[in-house]
Motif scaffolding. Structure first.
Motif, PDB file in Angstrom:
ATOM      1  N   THR A   1       0.422   3.925  -3.035  1.00 62.70           N
ATOM      2  CA  THR A   1      -0.181   5.243  -2.818  1.00 62.70           C
ATOM      3  C   THR A   1       0.839   6.375  -2.787  1.00 62.70           C
ATOM      4  O   THR A   1       0.531   7.504  -3.172  1.00 62.70           O
ATOM      5  CB  THR A   1      -0.968   5.272  -1.496  1.00 62.70           C
ATOM      6  OG1 THR A   1      -0.079   5.027  -0.401  1.00 62.70           O
ATOM      7  CG2 THR A   1      -2.066   4.228  -1.497  1.00 62.70           C
TER       8      THR A   1
ATOM      9  N   TYR B   1      -2.385   6.571   7.192  1.00 60.60           N
ATOM     10  CA  TYR B   1      -1.328   5.716   7.740  1.00 60.60           C
ATOM     11  C   TYR B   1      -0.740   6.340   9.011  1.00 60.60           C
ATOM     12  O   TYR B   1      -0.552   5.662  10.023  1.00 60.60           O
ATOM     13  CB  TYR B   1      -0.188   5.534   6.727  1.00 60.60           C
ATOM     14  CG  TYR B   1      -0.581   4.956   5.388  1.00 60.60           C
ATOM     15  CD1 TYR B   1      -1.638   4.066   5.268  1.00 60.60           C
ATOM     16  CD2 TYR B   1       0.137   5.298   4.231  1.00 60.60           C
ATOM     17  CE1 TYR B   1      -1.978   3.537   4.039  1.00 60.60           C
ATOM     18  CE2 TYR B   1      -0.195   4.769   3.007  1.00 60.60           C
ATOM     19  CZ  TYR B   1      -1.262   3.896   2.899  1.00 60.60           C
ATOM     20  OH  TYR B   1      -1.590   3.386   1.678  1.00 60.60           O
TER      21      TYR B   1
ATOM     22  N   MET C   1       0.818  -1.211   0.000  1.00 56.42           N
ATOM     23  CA  MET C   1       0.000   0.000   0.000  1.00 56.42           C
ATOM     24  C   MET C   1       0.857   1.269   0.000  1.00 56.42           C
ATOM     25  O   MET C   1       0.557   2.233  -0.707  1.00 56.42           O
ATOM     26  CB  MET C   1      -0.929   0.007   1.222  1.00 56.42           C
ATOM     27  CG  MET C   1      -2.071  -0.982   1.150  1.00 56.42           C
ATOM     28  SD  MET C   1      -3.238  -0.587  -0.177  1.00 56.42           S
ATOM     29  CE  MET C   1      -3.951   0.948   0.426  1.00 56.42           C
TER      30      MET C   1
ATOM     31  N   HIS D   1      -5.616  12.212   2.082  1.00 54.22           N
ATOM     32  CA  HIS D   1      -4.380  11.544   1.681  1.00 54.22           C
ATOM     33  C   HIS D   1      -4.213  10.230   2.448  1.00 54.22           C
ATOM     34  O   HIS D   1      -4.432  10.179   3.671  1.00 54.22           O
ATOM     35  CB  HIS D   1      -3.172  12.445   1.947  1.00 54.22           C
ATOM     36  CG  HIS D   1      -2.984  13.508   0.906  1.00 54.22           C
ATOM     37  ND1 HIS D   1      -3.641  14.707   0.951  1.00 54.22           N
ATOM     38  CD2 HIS D   1      -2.224  13.544  -0.222  1.00 54.22           C
ATOM     39  CE1 HIS D   1      -3.298  15.449  -0.087  1.00 54.22           C
ATOM     40  NE2 HIS D   1      -2.432  14.765  -0.822  1.00 54.22           N
ATOM     41  N   TRP D   2      -3.818   9.196   1.706  1.00 50.08           N
ATOM     42  CA  TRP D   2      -3.549   7.910   2.340  1.00 50.08           C
ATOM     43  C   TRP D   2      -2.474   8.058   3.422  1.00 50.08           C
ATOM     44  O   TRP D   2      -2.544   7.426   4.474  1.00 50.08           O
ATOM     45  CB  TRP D   2      -3.084   6.891   1.303  1.00 50.08           C
ATOM     46  CG  TRP D   2      -4.197   6.251   0.531  1.00 50.08           C
ATOM     47  CD1 TRP D   2      -4.612   6.541  -0.735  1.00 50.08           C
ATOM     48  CD2 TRP D   2      -5.052   5.188   0.982  1.00 50.08           C
ATOM     49  NE1 TRP D   2      -5.660   5.743  -1.103  1.00 50.08           N
ATOM     50  CE2 TRP D   2      -5.953   4.893  -0.067  1.00 50.08           C
ATOM     51  CE3 TRP D   2      -5.159   4.458   2.175  1.00 50.08           C
ATOM     52  CZ2 TRP D   2      -6.928   3.905   0.033  1.00 50.08           C
ATOM     53  CZ3 TRP D   2      -6.121   3.465   2.278  1.00 50.08           C
ATOM     54  CH2 TRP D   2      -6.997   3.203   1.216  1.00 50.08           C
TER      55      TRP D   2
ATOM     56  N   THR E   1      -4.820   9.663  -2.696  1.00 50.80           N
ATOM     57  CA  THR E   1      -5.937  10.103  -1.846  1.00 50.80           C
ATOM     58  C   THR E   1      -7.108   9.144  -1.959  1.00 50.80           C
ATOM     59  O   THR E   1      -7.219   8.391  -2.932  1.00 50.80           O
ATOM     60  CB  THR E   1      -6.422  11.521  -2.238  1.00 50.80           C
ATOM     61  OG1 THR E   1      -6.872  11.494  -3.600  1.00 50.80           O
ATOM     62  CG2 THR E   1      -5.320  12.553  -2.087  1.00 50.80           C
ATOM     63  N   ILE E   2      -7.980   9.215  -0.976  1.00 52.47           N
ATOM     64  CA  ILE E   2      -9.251   8.488  -1.015  1.00 52.47           C
ATOM     65  C   ILE E   2     -10.297   9.394  -0.367  1.00 52.47           C
ATOM     66  O   ILE E   2     -10.158   9.806   0.786  1.00 52.47           O
ATOM     67  CB  ILE E   2      -9.153   7.121  -0.282  1.00 52.47           C
ATOM     68  CG1 ILE E   2     -10.513   6.414  -0.330  1.00 52.47           C
ATOM     69  CG2 ILE E   2      -8.665   7.285   1.146  1.00 52.47           C
ATOM     70  CD1 ILE E   2     -10.476   4.978   0.188  1.00 52.47           C
TER      71      ILE E   2
END
Length: 420
Positions: free
Chosen positions: A23, A38, A19, A33-34, A28-29
């Motif tokens: 990413t 995290y 991941m 931002h991913w 982004t989702i």
């Protein structure tokens, strides 16, 4: 059948690498931002571990010392513990010294690299010299124990807890029993809290590693590949050769592999968090419930080791200093290299409890041998993952010490069979 914790953490590590690579820092989702996700997950887990470190360390040492004191074994156990720490740190430094002189990762026909020092690095190491080691040891006796706890000054907390536990055994009457029951109760509660937090370890590890991979990637290792290989190889020799030999010949453990299996959750947590102190609750839990070491030994050896026994850090300091000398074409004779060994051994014990510990320690070595402290900035490219590796080695060495000392204290059931 529920999957064992160490397998859950390993799967989380693999998913984190995938991941984090996919990413990066820009993915982004839903507009978020991913990397922020995290970081939130990882920080939450790390905060939970740090939250219990101070009460766990204090209660573990006080109960451990009180139990040891009743049997008259305080001096004996302390001598064994400190002797082990000095021995393994020295072995680690010698392995690092041998590897860096054999491979010579910094030797190059090109000109010395330009020094570009980051402000954060310079603020951590500015003005440091060998004299700062003395200042660090002064922290052993804090002026305010509450401030020491709030600031995470583990060396001072450990010293206070050792004294408190020892003198607790010197008082008579109901007060001694009341204190002993109180601190034993605190320790039992902290271990239950550790068990709860560890149920979320796979999620926390995923967040920590995914954030690290997303920010650093893997392509940045090109320029310092040989240095990275040298440090990794030296750490691996210490971890996979020196440690099992110590288990076998000093601890009398017939199958050292049992210890690697027992300590898997602690090793994976140490690798993910890069913090021996934060991993301490997991290390104690694994050593007592998976390796069979008594609370009497683990509660004394491990908290002390998490602060002063830094085999991987000592090894890294030595290799880094000589690597920088090679980069700048500065020859180091045997006397200078022995000086590096001595400072690395001292700073690995004394500097471990302060922020940017390895940076400060390396800067002290560089100044002592006449090299620019700013050259530390060259190491930052590969420092993060090497930090993860050396922390795992630090934690494993602590656990091996506890197992060896437990066996020497007559605990013959330690690591005789797989108990998990």
């Amino acid at each position: 059948m529920r999957l064992a914790l160490h397998w859950q953490i390993l799967i989380a590590l693999l998913l984190a690498v995938i991941m984090g690579t996919w990413t990066g820092t820009e993915g982004t989702i839903g507009g978020i931002h991913w990397l922020a996700i995290y970081t939130f997950i990882g920080t939450l887990f790390l905060n939970a571990l740090k939250m219990i470190v101070v009460p766990l360390v204090v209660s573990a040492i006080i109960t451990g010392i009180s139990n040891i004191g009743e049997n008259g074994g305080f001096g004996r156990l302390g001598l064994k513990t400190l002797s082990y720490y000095l021995l393994t740190s020295l072995i680690a430094i010698i392995i690092g010294l041998t590897m860096v002189n054999m491979i010579q990762p910094g030797v190059s026909e090109g000109p010395p690299p330009e020094i570009v020092a980051e402000e954060s690095v310079m603020s951590a190491v500015e003005g440091k010299s060998a004299g700062d080691v003395v200042e660090v040891f002064l922290r052993m006796i804090p002026t305010n124990i509450v401030d020491a706890a709030a600031e995470g000054q583990m060396l001072g907390l450990i010293f206070f807890s050792l004294l408190f536990g020892f003198f607790m055994t010197q008082i008579k009457g109901g007060g001694a029993e009341t204190l002993k029951n109180f601190w034993q109760g605190v320790f039992d509660v902290m271990m239950l809290m550790t068990t709860l937090i560890m149920k979320f370890a796979p999620i926390g590890v995923f967040g920590l590693v995914a954030a690290s991979v997303a920010k650093t990637g893997f392509e940045q290792f090109d320029n310092l590949a040989l240095f990275f290989i040298t440090v990794t190889g030296a750490l691996l020799i210490h971890f996979a050769v020196a440690m099992p030999l110590i288990l076998r010949f000093l601890g009398g453990v017939k199958n050292p592999w049992l210890h690697y299996q027992a300590m898997t959750p602690a090793l994976l947590t140490a690798f993910s968090t890069s913090s021996s102190s934060s991993t301490l609750p997991v290390t104690i839990n694994a050593l007592e419930h998976r390796a069979g070491v008594s609370n009497r030994v683990s509660s004394f050896v491990l908290p002390l080791g998490a602060t002063v026994n830094m085999d991987g850090t000592a090894l890294y300091e030595c290799v880094a200093a000589i690597f920088i000398a090679q980069l700048f074409g500065v020859p180091l004779d045997l006397g200078t290299q022995l000086l590096i060994v001595l400072i690395a051994l001292t700073t690995s014990i004394g500097v471990a409890g302060i922020p940017s510990a390895s940076l400060v320690a390396i800067s002290i070595i560089l100044v002592a041998v006449g090299l620019p402290a700013e050259a530390i900035g060259l190491l930052l490219v590969v420092d993060r993952i090497l930090d993860m590796m050396r922390t795992a080695v630090n934690v494993f060495s602590d656990s091996v010490g506890a197992a060896v000392i437990a066996r020497s204290e007559g605990e013959k059931h330690v690591l005789t069979t797989k108990t998990f």
